[in-house]
Motif scaffolding. Sequence first.
Motif, mmCIF file in Angstrom:
data_model
loop_
_atom_site.group_PDB
_atom_site.id
_atom_site.type_symbol
_atom_site.label_atom_id
_atom_site.label_comp_id
_atom_site.label_asym_id
_atom_site.label_seq_id
_atom_site.Cartn_x
_atom_site.Cartn_y
_atom_site.Cartn_z
ATOM 1 N N TYR A 115 0.814 -1.208 0.000
ATOM 2 C CA TYR A 115 0.000 0.000 0.000
ATOM 3 C C TYR A 115 0.853 1.266 0.000
ATOM 4 O O TYR A 115 0.411 2.306 -0.503
ATOM 5 C CB TYR A 115 -1.002 -0.041 1.158
ATOM 6 N N ILE A 116 2.061 1.181 0.528
ATOM 7 C CA ILE A 116 2.999 2.298 0.383
ATOM 8 C C ILE A 116 3.293 2.523 -1.099
ATOM 9 O O ILE A 116 3.282 3.659 -1.593
ATOM 10 C CB ILE A 116 4.309 2.024 1.155
ATOM 11 N N PHE A 117 3.533 1.435 -1.833
ATOM 12 C CA PHE A 117 3.834 1.550 -3.256
ATOM 13 C C PHE A 117 2.628 2.039 -4.053
ATOM 14 O O PHE A 117 2.775 2.836 -4.981
ATOM 15 C CB PHE A 117 4.334 0.215 -3.806
ATOM 16 N N ILE A 118 1.429 1.561 -3.704
ATOM 17 C CA ILE A 118 0.221 2.018 -4.394
ATOM 18 C C ILE A 118 0.060 3.527 -4.238
ATOM 19 O O ILE A 118 -0.191 4.257 -5.203
ATOM 20 C CB ILE A 118 -1.029 1.278 -3.868
ATOM 21 N N LEU A 119 0.225 4.013 -3.000
ATOM 22 C CA LEU A 119 0.103 5.449 -2.754
ATOM 23 C C LEU A 119 1.232 6.228 -3.417
ATOM 24 O O LEU A 119 1.009 7.298 -3.990
ATOM 25 C CB LEU A 119 0.098 5.715 -1.250
ATOM 26 N N CYS A 126 -7.613 14.765 -14.161
ATOM 27 C CA CYS A 126 -7.697 15.088 -12.729
ATOM 28 C C CYS A 126 -8.906 14.417 -12.077
ATOM 29 O O CYS A 126 -8.820 13.930 -10.948
ATOM 30 C CB CYS A 126 -7.797 16.608 -12.543
ATOM 31 N N PHE A 127 -10.018 14.399 -12.788
ATOM 32 C CA PHE A 127 -11.258 13.839 -12.228
ATOM 33 C C PHE A 127 -11.171 12.322 -12.059
ATOM 34 O O PHE A 127 -11.473 11.784 -10.997
ATOM 35 C CB PHE A 127 -12.428 14.192 -13.143
ATOM 36 N N PHE A 128 -10.747 11.624 -13.112
ATOM 37 C CA PHE A 128 -10.719 10.162 -13.084
ATOM 38 C C PHE A 128 -9.521 9.601 -12.328
ATOM 39 O O PHE A 128 -9.614 8.552 -11.692
ATOM 40 C CB PHE A 128 -10.678 9.606 -14.520
ATOM 41 N N GLY A 129 -8.393 10.264 -12.423
ATOM 42 C CA GLY A 129 -7.127 9.684 -11.995
ATOM 43 C C GLY A 129 -6.862 9.695 -10.511
ATOM 44 O O GLY A 129 -7.773 9.821 -9.676
ATOM 45 N N THR A 130 -5.585 9.582 -10.168
ATOM 46 C CA THR A 130 -5.203 9.406 -8.766
ATOM 47 C C THR A 130 -5.252 10.697 -7.956
ATOM 48 O O THR A 130 -4.899 10.706 -6.777
ATOM 49 C CB THR A 130 -3.776 8.825 -8.681
ATOM 50 N N ALA A 131 -5.677 11.790 -8.591
ATOM 51 C CA ALA A 131 -5.924 13.019 -7.840
ATOM 52 C C ALA A 131 -7.405 13.139 -7.471
ATOM 53 O O ALA A 131 -7.755 13.840 -6.531
ATOM 54 C CB ALA A 131 -5.498 14.234 -8.653
ATOM 55 N N GLY A 132 -8.266 12.457 -8.215
ATOM 56 C CA GLY A 132 -9.695 12.561 -7.990
ATOM 57 C C GLY A 132 -10.294 11.247 -7.515
ATOM 58 O O GLY A 132 -10.079 10.813 -6.388
ATOM 59 N N PHE A 133 -11.041 10.597 -8.406
ATOM 60 C CA PHE A 133 -11.701 9.336 -8.042
ATOM 61 C C PHE A 133 -10.681 8.303 -7.569
ATOM 62 O O PHE A 133 -10.905 7.607 -6.567
ATOM 63 C CB PHE A 133 -12.466 8.798 -9.248
ATOM 64 N N GLY A 134 -9.563 8.194 -8.290
ATOM 65 C CA GLY A 134 -8.533 7.229 -7.914
ATOM 66 C C GLY A 134 -7.980 7.482 -6.528
ATOM 67 O O GLY A 134 -7.664 6.551 -5.783
ATOM 68 N N ALA A 135 -7.848 8.763 -6.156
ATOM 69 C CA ALA A 135 -7.350 9.102 -4.821
ATOM 70 C C ALA A 135 -8.311 8.597 -3.747
ATOM 71 O O ALA A 135 -7.894 8.039 -2.729
ATOM 72 C CB ALA A 135 -7.164 10.608 -4.697
ATOM 73 N N GLY A 136 -9.603 8.799 -3.985
ATOM 74 C CA GLY A 136 -10.593 8.304 -3.034
ATOM 75 C C GLY A 136 -10.493 6.797 -2.850
ATOM 76 O O GLY A 136 -10.589 6.285 -1.727
ATOM 77 N N TYR A 137 -10.288 6.091 -3.951
ATOM 78 C CA TYR A 137 -10.166 4.631 -3.873
ATOM 79 C C TYR A 137 -8.911 4.228 -3.115
ATOM 80 O O TYR A 137 -8.938 3.326 -2.274
ATOM 81 C CB TYR A 137 -10.149 4.030 -5.281
ATOM 82 N N PHE A 194 -7.247 5.923 -0.815
ATOM 83 C CA PHE A 194 -7.382 6.212 0.610
ATOM 84 C C PHE A 194 -8.272 5.181 1.296
ATOM 85 O O PHE A 194 -8.022 4.791 2.440
ATOM 86 C CB PHE A 194 -7.962 7.615 0.818
ATOM 87 N N SER A 195 -9.310 4.733 0.582
ATOM 88 C CA SER A 195 -10.197 3.717 1.154
ATOM 89 C C SER A 195 -9.498 2.367 1.270
ATOM 90 O O SER A 195 -9.723 1.626 2.222
ATOM 91 C CB SER A 195 -11.460 3.586 0.295
ATOM 92 N N LEU A 196 -8.651 2.042 0.290
ATOM 93 C CA LEU A 196 -7.847 0.826 0.399
ATOM 94 C C LEU A 196 -6.976 0.867 1.643
ATOM 95 O O LEU A 196 -6.833 -0.127 2.356
ATOM 96 C CB LEU A 196 -6.944 0.674 -0.835
ATOM 97 N N LEU A 197 -6.406 2.026 1.895
ATOM 98 C CA LEU A 197 -5.542 2.203 3.063
ATOM 99 C C LEU A 197 -6.315 1.946 4.345
ATOM 100 O O LEU A 197 -5.853 1.211 5.233
ATOM 101 C CB LEU A 197 -4.977 3.632 3.053
#
Length: 222
Positions: free
Chosen positions: A9-13, A104-115, A117-120
Amino acid sequence: MFNKNNLKYIFILAIGFFWCSSIYLTQEQYLLKLADVDFVNIVELLFGSLAMALGILVFGLIYRQNKNMKRLYIIFMLLSLISMITFFLTHNIYLMSICLCLTCFFGTAGFGAGYHFSLLSSNVEKEYRGRVFALGYGLGSIGTYLLVLLPETFYNSPKSLMLYIPIVLFNLLLVLRSEELEEIKEEKYTSSFKIYFSRISLIILAMALLSALSTDVIGLYT
């Protein structure tokens, strides 16, 4: 702390933060070659920031409905890849601007970021979450710093896709091998949760607005 699960999860983030900050920088600099500074500031710092905030907000709203989030995450990340590649295939500044915001919306700054953080929160023990997040963020930031040490003709050009596309695909592979998010049961949705979620949503939108104010995208007069 540094067991196999936490390292994953460190690597994913780290990969997520690296791609988020690096593609943001690359698209900004590339768009500056075709448009003036004021236009790029409005697109990136106002609409781009708003797109990130809305992406996280959309994740929260969909997650509440117990959808298959991993499948949706994969779709959204592939859409972010398409928007990222399309950005470099056109020289129309308006289409490029739309692609930037969609990334920005789809990627790891938007929707991807939410996912992410939830994985974490779902897969890392409570006492380690802060350190896992900090290490992931730190490694991602270092990666972006190292990237800008490369020749500008690489990281500010379509050639950068040779780095970004494998990075996103590797990130997808790591997420596919991770556990599913915990299902949210209906009884958890008390009035206190709704108040909490509303406050978080307002904070996210306020961050996007403050980003625009702090860079004079929206004029602020004393």
